[in-house]
Design a protein around this motif. Structure first.
Motif, PDB file in Angstrom:
ATOM      1  N   LEU A  66       8.505   4.151   5.770  1.00 22.50           N
ATOM      2  CA  LEU A  66       8.194   4.450   7.527  1.00 22.50           C
ATOM      3  C   LEU A  66       8.691   3.555   8.286  1.00 22.50           C
ATOM      4  O   LEU A  66       8.311   2.579   7.970  1.00 22.50           O
ATOM      5  N   THR A 123       1.829   2.317   4.332  1.00 21.57           N
ATOM      6  CA  THR A 123       2.227   4.107   4.445  1.00 21.57           C
ATOM      7  C   THR A 123       0.950   4.789   4.233  1.00 21.57           C
ATOM      8  O   THR A 123       0.942   5.842   4.163  1.00 21.57           O
ATOM      9  N   CYS A 154       3.600   3.304  10.640  1.00 26.41           N
ATOM     10  CA  CYS A 154       2.931   3.484   9.961  1.00 26.41           C
ATOM     11  C   CYS A 154       1.513   3.334  10.745  1.00 26.41           C
ATOM     12  O   CYS A 154       0.648   3.536  10.435  1.00 26.41           O
ATOM     13  N   ALA A 177      -0.164   6.756   7.529  1.00 29.04           N
ATOM     14  CA  ALA A 177       0.589   8.341   6.963  1.00 29.04           C
ATOM     15  C   ALA A 177       0.043   9.248   5.304  1.00 29.04           C
ATOM     16  O   ALA A 177      -0.840  10.548   6.096  1.00 29.04           O
ATOM     17  N   ASN A 178      -0.223   8.748   4.740  1.00 27.07           N
ATOM     18  CA  ASN A 178      -0.989   9.622   3.572  1.00 27.07           C
ATOM     19  C   ASN A 178      -1.909   9.708   3.379  1.00 27.07           C
ATOM     20  O   ASN A 178      -2.531  10.977   3.041  1.00 27.07           O
TER      21      ASN A 178
END
Length: 248
Positions: free
Chosen positions: A35, A134, A40, A137-138
């Motif tokens: 990303l 990331t 991020c 996002a995760n």
């Protein structure tokens, strides 16, 4: 060539085409460096309120009832093991269960956000599963969005007086599916399609995960239901301590 053989060739061709067109996301966890930096940071910031609320609730719960540490640790271990099992997808990517529905049903979604980010850090460092850049996002997809949907569906089913086992199954399964839907949106926003923009790209990414994620969501729903039924039989006192109530 028989009709069955033609269908097989057509299916293989479609899968090959999809694998060639779609960028690899390396499982439902978005891989390291995939990303842009701005995305991020943005997803990380969105997670902060939920993480703060989760830390506060965990601290208060453990201060009031230290015995709940066992269930909390069990929830974290379940998420770690289940989400570490990557299943190859026919599209060339991978999928995995999340395990967050179990903790969301017992402790609420905010607590799971804390468990989730801890587990995601360990997986990124030790298993090269996901990534540190990331992480936001995760965390948002697996430890925030999915658990909130799980908790909401569980409470809604209870109000509708649906059978308790079905409540747990639907909540865990749909929460798992929603996680991969959010991941697809995250990837689509970062990499919109030249024709159709983010909406078209979302559909493409959903197509990557769907073949394996749907059966995995069903399996996760069954596993979660079985574990909670066992706890209701053998750990009633611990469940009472965290305010868990079986209805319907």
């Amino acid at each position: 060539m028989t009709r069955k053989q033609k269908k097989l060739v057509a299916g293989i061709s479609i899968c090959s085409l999809m694998a060639g067109i779609y960028p690899a996301a390396n499982a439902m966890h978005i891989m390291e460096g995939y990303l842009p930096v701005t995305f991020c940071i943005a997803w990380g910031v969105l997670c902060l309120p939920f993480l703060t609320a989760g830390f506060i609730k965990i601290r208060r719960t453990l201060a009031e009832t230290p015995r709940t540490m066992t269930l909390l640790a069990m929830s974290g271990a379940f998420i770690f093991v289940i989400s570490s099992l990557k299943i190859p997808s026919v599209t060339g990517s991978c999928s995995h269960m999340t395990g967050t529905g179990f903790g969301a049903i017992l402790f609420g979604p905010c607590v799971v956000s804390v468990l989730g980010i801890i587990i995601l850090v360990f997986q990124a460092v030790l298993l090269a599963h996901g990534g540190l850049t990331t992480l936001g996002a995760n965390t948002f997809s697996m430890a925030v969005a999915g658990p909130f949907v799980t908790y909401g569906i569980y409470k809604l089913c209870q109000k509708c007086k649906i059978n308790h086992g079905i409540c747990v199954f639907l909540a865990a399964s749909l929460g798992d599916l929603f996680t991969y839907c959010v991941t697809s949106v995250q990837l689509a926003l970062a990499y919109p399609s030249e024709t159709g923009g983010s909406a078209a790209s979302t559909v493409k990414f959903l197509g990557i995960f769907a073949p394996t994620q749907i059966p995995l969501a069903i399996i996760e729903g069954l596993l979660t239901t079985a574990i909670i039924v066992c706890l209701e039989s053998f750990a009633k006192s611990e469940l009472n301590l965290i305010g868990y109530k079986k209805e319907a």
